[in-house]
Design an enzyme around this catalytic site. Structure first.
Site, short mmCIF file in Angstrom:
data_model
loop_
_atom_site.label_atom_id
_atom_site.label_comp_id
_atom_site.label_asym_id
_atom_site.label_seq_id
_atom_site.Cartn_x
_atom_site.Cartn_y
_atom_site.Cartn_z
N SER A 49 0.83 -1.21 0.00
CA SER A 49 0.00 0.00 0.00
C SER A 49 0.87 1.26 0.00
O SER A 49 0.61 2.21 -0.75
CB SER A 49 -0.92 -0.01 1.23
OG SER A 49 -1.60 1.20 1.36
N ALA A 72 -3.14 8.18 -2.89
CA ALA A 72 -3.41 7.16 -1.87
C ALA A 72 -3.58 5.80 -2.53
O ALA A 72 -3.81 5.71 -3.74
CB ALA A 72 -4.66 7.53 -1.08
N ASP A 73 -3.48 4.77 -1.71
CA ASP A 73 -3.76 3.42 -2.17
C ASP A 73 -4.36 2.63 -1.03
O ASP A 73 -3.93 2.75 0.12
CB ASP A 73 -2.50 2.71 -2.68
CG ASP A 73 -2.85 1.39 -3.32
OD1 ASP A 73 -3.46 1.42 -4.42
OD2 ASP A 73 -2.58 0.33 -2.74
N THR A 74 -5.36 1.83 -1.36
CA THR A 74 -6.05 0.99 -0.37
C THR A 74 -5.90 -0.46 -0.79
O THR A 74 -6.10 -0.80 -1.96
CB THR A 74 -7.54 1.37 -0.28
OG1 THR A 74 -7.64 2.74 0.11
CG2 THR A 74 -8.27 0.50 0.73
N SER A 109 -2.70 3.93 2.49
CA SER A 109 -1.57 4.84 2.62
C SER A 109 -1.89 6.10 1.83
O SER A 109 -2.44 6.03 0.73
CB SER A 109 -0.30 4.20 2.06
OG SER A 109 0.05 3.08 2.82
#
EC number: 3.6.1.9
Length: 192
Positions: A49, A72-74, A109
């Site tokens: 992430s 962002a990354d999930t 993140s």
């Protein structure tokens, strides 16, 4: 709501834009960072992430080095297994069957690139427990189409919300952008 022309949202996610808007922030531009989001061999979910969110921001910062870039990354995982964004109904069924009746972790993140090569980041982990799903419930949810493009094939803002028994952590993070953490980063540079 304030429009910040010098802020770029590095995302194709409508949910992230809506969450950013909840902070009263309208980015000057949205740029979709086309990067390879494949997990590296033996990469842990939290590290994955963080890496992907950072790569999104860095890719866009190379195009716009004098602007602030938010990305962002999930990722959803069961144990150390990173669950993909389902691309087919069969894949969605497998993922939903795997998380059915179990706790799983969601890592999000968020990174902010500040002109001059400075990076700020936060990582949030949320533990979610989904009820044991029947085949009928899984098939009904799949027919809704809400699983498409969602980490872990779940859209908790929609029909999948009724399956959530408990959540320990950040609801907004599970949707795609942890509001508190994003606010704490952005408020250092923007009057929000």
């Amino acid at each position: 709501m304030f429009k910040f022309d010098n802020l770029i949202l590095a995302s194709s996610s409508k949910q992230r834009l809506c969450l950013l808007n909840q902070l009263g922030v309208l980015p000057g531009e949205i740029v979709i960072p086309n990067i390879d989001e494949s997990p590296l061999k033996k990469e842990l979910p939290k590290i994955y992430s963080m890496r992907v969110a950072k790569e999104k921001v860095i890719k866009v910062s190379l195009l716009y080095p004098k602007r602030f870039i938010l990305g962002a990354d999930t990722v959803v995982c069961c144990g150390r297994k990173i669950l993909p964004k389902a691309e087919t109904e069969d894949q969605a069924f497998e993922i939903l069957e795997l998380i059915s009746g179990r706790r799983h972790r969601v890592y999000t993140s968020v990174y902010l690139y500040v002109p001059g090569k400075k990076l700020h980041y936060r990582n949030v982990m949320t533990v979610v427990k989904i009820k044991r799903l029947s085949v009928k419930e899984i098939n009904s949810y799949i027919l809704s189409g809400e699983w498409k493009g969602k980490a872990g094939a779940c859209n908790i803002q929609g029909n999948a919300g009724k399956f959530v028994i408990s959540m320990n952590g950040s609801y907004s993070s599970v949707i795609g952008l942890p509001l508190y953490e994003t606010y704490s980063i952005l408020s250092q540079y923007f009057p929000i």
